[in-house]
Design a protein around this motif. Structure first.
Motif, PDB file in Angstrom:
ATOM      1  N   UNK A 184       3.907  -3.923   0.167  1.00  0.00           N
ATOM      2  CA  UNK A 184       3.455  -3.205   1.601  1.00  0.00           C
ATOM      3  C   UNK A 184       3.976  -1.948   1.323  1.00  0.00           C
ATOM      4  N   UNK A 185       5.231  -1.704   0.805  1.00  0.00           N
ATOM      5  CA  UNK A 185       5.803  -0.365   1.174  1.00  0.00           C
ATOM      6  C   UNK A 185       5.024   0.805   0.138  1.00  0.00           C
ATOM      7  N   UNK A 186       4.476   0.269  -0.984  1.00  0.00           N
ATOM      8  CA  UNK A 186       3.537   1.231  -1.660  1.00  0.00           C
ATOM      9  C   UNK A 186       2.071   1.166  -1.401  1.00  0.00           C
ATOM     10  N   UNK A 187       1.576   0.383  -0.130  1.00  0.00           N
ATOM     11  CA  UNK A 187       0.363  -0.103  -0.116  1.00  0.00           C
ATOM     12  C   UNK A 187       0.275  -0.211   1.273  1.00  0.00           C
ATOM     13  N   UNK A 188       0.926   0.569   2.137  1.00  0.00           N
ATOM     14  CA  UNK A 188       0.940   0.738   3.624  1.00  0.00           C
ATOM     15  C   UNK A 188      -0.519   0.738   4.297  1.00  0.00           C
ATOM     16  N   UNK A 189      -0.695  -0.301   5.013  1.00  0.00           N
ATOM     17  CA  UNK A 189      -1.919   0.028   6.142  1.00  0.00           C
ATOM     18  C   UNK A 189      -1.422  -0.521   7.549  1.00  0.00           C
ATOM     19  N   UNK A 190      -1.645   0.478   8.364  1.00  0.00           N
ATOM     20  CA  UNK A 190      -1.176   0.410   9.652  1.00  0.00           C
ATOM     21  C   UNK A 190      -1.498  -1.169  10.509  1.00  0.00           C
ATOM     22  N   UNK A 191      -2.923  -1.170  10.349  1.00  0.00           N
ATOM     23  CA  UNK A 191      -3.467  -2.437  10.548  1.00  0.00           C
ATOM     24  C   UNK A 191      -2.938  -3.790  10.141  1.00  0.00           C
ATOM     25  N   UNK A 192      -2.651  -3.985   8.928  1.00  0.00           N
ATOM     26  CA  UNK A 192      -2.103  -4.907   8.294  1.00  0.00           C
ATOM     27  C   UNK A 192      -0.839  -5.259   8.453  1.00  0.00           C
ATOM     28  N   UNK A 193       0.147  -4.159   8.369  1.00  0.00           N
ATOM     29  CA  UNK A 193       1.371  -4.057   8.056  1.00  0.00           C
ATOM     30  C   UNK A 193       2.415  -3.336   9.508  1.00  0.00           C
ATOM     31  N   UNK A 194       1.860  -2.953  10.298  1.00  0.00           N
ATOM     32  CA  UNK A 194       2.752  -2.098  11.334  1.00  0.00           C
ATOM     33  C   UNK A 194       3.880  -3.095  11.887  1.00  0.00           C
ATOM     34  N   UNK A 195       3.629  -4.448  11.997  1.00  0.00           N
ATOM     35  CA  UNK A 195       4.754  -5.188  12.597  1.00  0.00           C
ATOM     36  C   UNK A 195       6.013  -5.135  11.609  1.00  0.00           C
ATOM     37  N   UNK A 196       5.710  -5.089  10.538  1.00  0.00           N
ATOM     38  CA  UNK A 196       6.877  -5.116   9.285  1.00  0.00           C
ATOM     39  C   UNK A 196       7.108  -3.719   8.994  1.00  0.00           C
ATOM     40  N   UNK A 197       6.888  -2.816   9.542  1.00  0.00           N
ATOM     41  CA  UNK A 197       6.842  -1.301   9.060  1.00  0.00           C
ATOM     42  C   UNK A 197       8.549  -1.114   8.824  1.00  0.00           C
ATOM     43  N   UNK A 198       9.367  -1.403   9.883  1.00  0.00           N
ATOM     44  CA  UNK A 198      10.894  -1.287   9.729  1.00  0.00           C
ATOM     45  C   UNK A 198      11.553  -1.960   8.230  1.00  0.00           C
ATOM     46  N   UNK A 199      10.527  -2.770   7.799  1.00  0.00           N
ATOM     47  CA  UNK A 199      11.354  -3.389   6.646  1.00  0.00           C
ATOM     48  C   UNK A 199      10.860  -2.578   5.279  1.00  0.00           C
ATOM     49  N   UNK A 200      10.070  -1.661   5.322  1.00  0.00           N
ATOM     50  CA  UNK A 200       9.394  -1.139   4.175  1.00  0.00           C
ATOM     51  C   UNK A 200      10.359   0.092   3.891  1.00  0.00           C
ATOM     52  N   UNK A 201      10.243   0.231   2.545  1.00  0.00           N
ATOM     53  CA  UNK A 201      10.927   1.606   1.989  1.00  0.00           C
ATOM     54  C   UNK A 201       9.998   2.609   1.978  1.00  0.00           C
ATOM     55  N   UNK A 202      10.537   3.802   1.996  1.00  0.00           N
ATOM     56  CA  UNK A 202       9.308   4.870   2.132  1.00  0.00           C
ATOM     57  C   UNK A 202       8.691   5.290   0.793  1.00  0.00           C
ATOM     58  N   UNK A 203       7.515   5.656   0.941  1.00  0.00           N
ATOM     59  CA  UNK A 203       6.803   5.993  -0.220  1.00  0.00           C
ATOM     60  C   UNK A 203       5.761   7.450   0.091  1.00  0.00           C
ATOM     61  N   UNK A 204       5.828   8.105  -0.928  1.00  0.00           N
ATOM     62  CA  UNK A 204       5.153   9.277  -0.399  1.00  0.00           C
ATOM     63  C   UNK A 204       3.570   9.177  -0.620  1.00  0.00           C
TER      64      UNK A 204
END
Ligand code: PLP
Length: 453
Positions: A158-178
């Protein structure tokens, strides 16, 4: 509907939690309950037949109940269903690794098995980071990715494939990616032509990678087609350009071929279109022809050798899953590779793809509410709009593509929605007649639903 259907429906509604599904809605509907498969068809518990236009979520390559795969599975169950790959090995796993290593882009010599696309991606990410640690470049823990990329639903993926619709609830768990904007996003958002969009995206990738080259472990992308974004295609040469930028800056290049691999874009691997070889490559989905959960991450000998050393140096890749390299999956995958050869699939599929392109352009794109058809090989997205001239979207609440999906199902064809885009990706072995049915039903369903709106 039969009693059997009603009983199963009651139990489903009482106990199940389906993926990517609003269960409140699901529990108010009659689910389609599949009992059997036969070639390109799914058959429900009441005997209704449906053409599997999305190859069971892009993994069924050779149709359902393909005799050679069934036989391989039965023969393997007569030997053993599972034995661990930790501290032991087995023939199907060994043989499959050798066959795949001969098939994947040059330079990829090592196979690490896992059990889904997401885990294959996790493995690639962890290998990339550990590789740099072992090389003493400890700052390299960052990843670059394409906007709207999708690499699976585990936390790293998810961290390297972030999609706001799918993943925003778990955003704080993800590591940053450019995130780099892919060419199609430039086309879509800024109305640029393909060539200019590609130039802008390549320039952005070059800036990002060269600026952060000391911190970047790898650039990960879905080559040629970003599937789950809604089929976002990349122009010819884009994969090669990004791969080149990575090589120039000493950053690893990870190709996620979970969706594109095994012939879906018209070549065995999407990377082949641009003649490039990645440092790490993830495959899943079609590896067992859609039979069993197996996935693999390929690595170069250069990466592999960085992990070698005395046990006490603790350079090993401390990662594995209980079902890593499951023998049943490996045996079926080997039978699938035989089918590729026996059926000369990679010679026949391009002919079907050309036919499909032609029919979609003439029959479906011509419809007044089809804005665009995005196709690479069998990977196809058909985007619906309220007003084609003005590019006016449908109200999202209408779920227009979903309505078409339901209409197509009533007519005996399974396709899937992604937003307002209809997704089609049939089995590679679909017959000409079945392909004709698929296109005709999709066209008629789009016409029926959009004319009523
Ligand atoms: N990577 C890509 C490109 C995908 O399209 C998908 C799934 O659609 C995945 C990874 C995740 O695969 P899985 O659902 O098997 O975990």
């Amino acid at each position: 509907m039969s009693n059997k259907y009603e009983t199963l429906k009651r139990m489903d509604h009482a106990h199940l939690w389906h993926p990517f599904t609003q269960m409140q809605e699901w529990m108010g509907e009659d689910p389609c309950i599949i009992a059997e498969g036969e070639g390109s068809y799914l058959i429900d518990v009441d005997g209704n037949r449906y053409l599997d236009g999305v190859s069971s979520l892009w993994c069924n390559l050779f149709g359902h109940r393909r005799p050679e795969l069934d036989e391989a599975l039965k023969a393997q169950t007569d030997r053993i269903a599972h034995s661990t790959f930790l501290g032991l090995s087995h023939a199907p796993g060994i043989e499959l690794a050798a066959r795949l290593a001969a098939l994947v882009p040059e330079g990829l010599t090592r196979v690490f098995y896992s059990d889904s696309g997401a885990t294959a991606v996790e493995v690639a990410l962890k290998l990339a980071v550990q590789y740099w640690q072992l090389r003493g470049e400890t700052r390299r823990t960052l990843f670059a990715r394409l906007e709207e990329s999708y690499h699976g639903d585990t936390v790293g993926a998810m961290s390297v494939g972030y999609s706001d619709l799918f993943h925003h609830f778990h955003r704080d768990l993800l590591f940053p990616a450019l995130a780099v904007k892919p060419p199609y996003a430039y086309q879509r958002e800024q109305g640029l032509g393909e060539a200019e969009a590609m130039e802008r995206s390549v320039a952005e990738a070059r800036d990002t990678v060269s600026r952060e080259k000391d911190r970047l472990a790898a650039f990960i992308m879905e080559p040629v087609m970003q599937g789950a974004a809604g089929m976002w295609p990349q122009p010819a040469g884009y994969v090669k350009a990004v791969r080149g930028i990575c090589a120039d800056n000493g950053v690893l290049f990870i190709a996620d071929e979970v969706a594109t691999g095994f012939g879906h874009t018209g070549r065995m691997w999407a990377c082949e279109h641009d003649g490039v070889g990645p440092d790490l490559m993830c495959v899943g989905k079609g590896i067992t022809g859609g039979y069993l959960p197996l996935a693999a991450t390929f690595a170069t000998e250069e990466i592999f050798s960085a992990f070698l050393g005395e046990y006490g140096e603790f350079k090993s890749f401390f990662h594995g899953h209980t079902y890593t390299g499951n023998p049943l999956g490996c045996a079926v995958a080997l039978a699938g590779l035989d089918v590729f050869e026996k059926d000369a699939l990679m010679e026949k599929v391009p002919v079907k793809i050309a036919w499909l392109e032609d029919r979609l352009r003439n029959d479906v794109l011509a419809l007044p509410h089809v804005r665009e058809i995005r196709q690479r090989g069998f990977m196809t997205g058909m985007e619906l709009v309220r007003d084609k001239e003005r590019g006016e979207r449908y109200d999202p609440g209408l779920r227009i593509a979903n309505q078409v999906v339901l209409e197509a199902r009533r007519r005996g064809v399974i396709v899937r929605p992604l937003g307002d885009t209809l997704i089609m990706l049939p089995p590679l072995t679909i017959s000409d007649g079945e392909l004709e049915t698929l296109v005709t039903v999709v066209r008629d369903s789009i016409r029926q639903v959009t004319e009523a709106r």
